[in-house]
Enzyme design. Structure first.
Site, PDB file in Angstrom:
ATOM      1  N   TYR A 127       0.852  -1.194   0.000  1.00 55.69           N
ATOM      2  CA  TYR A 127       0.000   0.000   0.000  1.00 55.69           C
ATOM      3  C   TYR A 127       0.881   1.235   0.000  1.00 55.69           C
ATOM      4  O   TYR A 127       1.780   1.363   0.832  1.00 55.69           O
ATOM      5  CB  TYR A 127      -0.912   0.006   1.229  1.00 55.69           C
ATOM      6  N   ASP A 146       9.279   2.803  -0.019  1.00 54.09           N
ATOM      7  CA  ASP A 146       8.214   3.499   0.704  1.00 54.09           C
ATOM      8  C   ASP A 146       8.439   3.221   2.186  1.00 54.09           C
ATOM      9  O   ASP A 146       8.081   2.163   2.699  1.00 54.09           O
ATOM     10  CB  ASP A 146       6.854   2.980   0.225  1.00 54.09           C
ATOM     11  N   LYS A 195       4.370   9.972   8.427  1.00 58.07           N
ATOM     12  CA  LYS A 195       4.093   9.550   9.808  1.00 58.07           C
ATOM     13  C   LYS A 195       5.081  10.117  10.834  1.00 58.07           C
ATOM     14  O   LYS A 195       4.912  11.248  11.273  1.00 58.07           O
ATOM     15  CB  LYS A 195       4.027   8.029   9.892  1.00 58.07           C
TER      16      LYS A 195
HETATM   17  N1  HOZ Z   1      -3.956   3.597   5.954  1.00 59.15           N
HETATM   18  C1  HOZ Z   1      -3.785   3.644   7.369  1.00 59.15           C
HETATM   19  C2  HOZ Z   1      -3.233   2.407   7.911  1.00 59.15           C
HETATM   20  N2  HOZ Z   1      -2.161   1.813   7.208  1.00 59.15           N
HETATM   21  C3  HOZ Z   1      -5.075   3.959   8.081  1.00 59.15           C
HETATM   22  C4  HOZ Z   1      -5.262   5.411   8.174  1.00 59.15           C
HETATM   23  C5  HOZ Z   1      -6.375   5.821   9.128  1.00 59.15           C
HETATM   24  O1  HOZ Z   1      -7.460   5.294   9.047  1.00 59.15           O
HETATM   25  O2  HOZ Z   1      -6.123   6.668   9.952  1.00 59.15           O
END
Ligand code: HOZ
Length: 432
Positions: free
Chosen positions: A145, A240, A268
């Site tokens: 992802y 990534d 992050k």
């Molecule tokens: N895509 C995020 C986890 N890998 C979740 C983001 C969220 O819902 O805060």
């Protein structure tokens, strides 16, 4: 039984105005059922919901909060900066300070551009890779992802894995055609793609440790082979490290595995809990970005003083000696505790961990890629998740996401989490 009535009422109201009641799909608890908790406060390793329930948090805002919630040093720096204004749309010294810290931590990043999310970082890195190589196709991995930009939404992990969505509607066919997919940990499949599309692949983008299909480690030699294949084909290797950057080590996964990517995407942790992303790498490639070069990418809130400040303060703490050893010790204890609890309860669970990232897959078989991760018993996981809440632990509400341990978790907290896991697993077998 815990009372979640207020969260339930807030969710009903939220759904009137927000699609699915949330701003990011995994939060809606679709794959575990029930109603998401509405959080009102976080402090250290704990979060508190609207009904006044307290939980030990193993999500940590999905990674950024490696210091825990509302860390004093971060919060007091933010207060000071906010009093002087929150955004100028003009340069500040804070951007240079954080850029210096990032380039010193990750020497393969010679120059860096800050953006506002991980999605923006990967999307922009790919644009840059295409411009640099003058090629269109990219390779990503099944279950990997990299945010939600059009070209990266094929066979994605995270929310797409959680909701079982293979490809999103709305992505023009032309985009999808340029995204080639290989199974994670499968060098042969990547080799075949390079043979099949000679001179056409701009880049291979990969999470060096997959963390959005649950945590799946690269098998020995996998990343090295990707490095060799991309170099040979004149394609770029993009790491990534939105999740792994400053999480696995101060130098990220690239320092742990000793691989030099051409470009790296971050997010992050470098924003300490505020919206941020970044992409960086070789100077010759980064020099193509506007205004230095012709590749356009911009953002009003890019490098804004609040995000830069939270990032700087977070990295200051992380650069102190012994920090990553602490994370390692705590999460290793958690890994061991979960494995023992699973054995004692007779529940087949595969615990995957590296540093302070962990997933407990509810499956008997080995997990090496998305196909094997998907063999997990998601129904059993959903019951486990709710039992964890009952036992005071906020576990990720998806089988296909990582749990995060922070510096704020104490040894006592880890023991409490292991006790909760043990009780949750035993209750699953009692009612099976
Ligand atoms: N895509 C995020 C986890 N890998 C979740 C983001 C969220 O819902 O805060």
């Amino acid at each position: 039984m815990k009372n979640f009535e207020k969260s339930k009422r807030l969710f009903v109201e939220a759904q009137r105005y927000l699609p699915g009641g949330v701003d990011s799909p995994v939060r809606a608890y679709k794959s575990v059922g029930g109603t998401p908790l509405f959080i009102v406060r976080g402090k250290g390793a704990r979060i508190f919901d609207a009904d006044g329930n307290e939980f030990i948090d193993c999500v940590g805002s999905w990674g950024p909060l490696v210091l825990g919630h509302a860390h004093l040093q971060v919060v007091s720096a933010l207060k000071k900066v906010a009093e002087n204004g929150t955004s100028f749309g003009a340069p500040t010294e804070l951007e240079t300070t954080l850029a210096k810290m990032v380039t010193q931590a990750m020497p393969f990043i010679e120059m860096v551009r800050f953006v506002s999310s991980g999605t923006e970082a990967t999307m922009s890195a790919l644009r840059l890779a295409r411009a640099f190589t003058r090629r269109d196709k990219i390779v990503k991995f099944d279950g990997g992802y990299h945010g939600h930009s059009d070209g990266l939404l094929a066979r994605g992990g995270s929310g797409m894995a959680t909701l079982g969505i293979p490809d999103s509607p709305g992505v023009p066919a032309g985009y999808a055609q340029n995204t080639l997919i290989a199974p994670y940990n499968n060098v042969g499949a990547v080799e075949q793609l390079f043979q099949h599309y000679p001179g056409q692949i701009a880049a291979v983008i990969i999470e060096p440790v997959a963390a959005n299909m649950g945590v799946v480690l690269p098998q020995p030699g996998f990343l090295e082979s990707l490095r060799k294949l991309t170099s040979k084909a004149g394609a770029l290797l993009i790491f990534d490290e939105v999740i792994t950057g400053f999480r696995l080590a101060y130098g990220g996964a690239q320092s742990v595995f000793g691989i030099k990517p051409d470009l790296t995407c971050l997010g992050k942790i470098i924003g300490g809990g505020l919206p941020v992303g970044a992409y960086g790498g070789r100077r010759d490639i980064m020099s193509l970005i506007a205004p230095l070069g012709p590749v356009y990418q911009a953002g009003t809130l890019s490098g804004n003083p609040l995000a830069m400040t939270a990032g700087i303060e977070t990295l200051k703490v992380l650069s102190q000696p012994g920090v990553y050893e602490q994370l390692e010790t705590k999460c290793a204890a958690l890994e061991k505790g979960i494995a023992v609890a699973a054995r004692e309860a007779g529940v087949p669970v595969q615990v995957h961990r590296i540093g302070s990232l962990l997933t407990a897959f509810f499956t008997r078989g080995k997990v090496v890629d998305y196909e094997t991760a998907k063999k997990s018993d998601t129904t059993l996981f959903a019951r486990f998740f709710w039992q964890m809440l009952e036992n005071g632990v906020y576990w990720p509400p998806s089988q296909f996401e990582a749990a995060f341990v922070s510096l704020a978790h104490t040894e006592e907290d880890i023991k409490t989490i292991i006790d909760a896991v043990s009780r949750a697993l035993l209750s699953l077998t009692a009612t099976r």
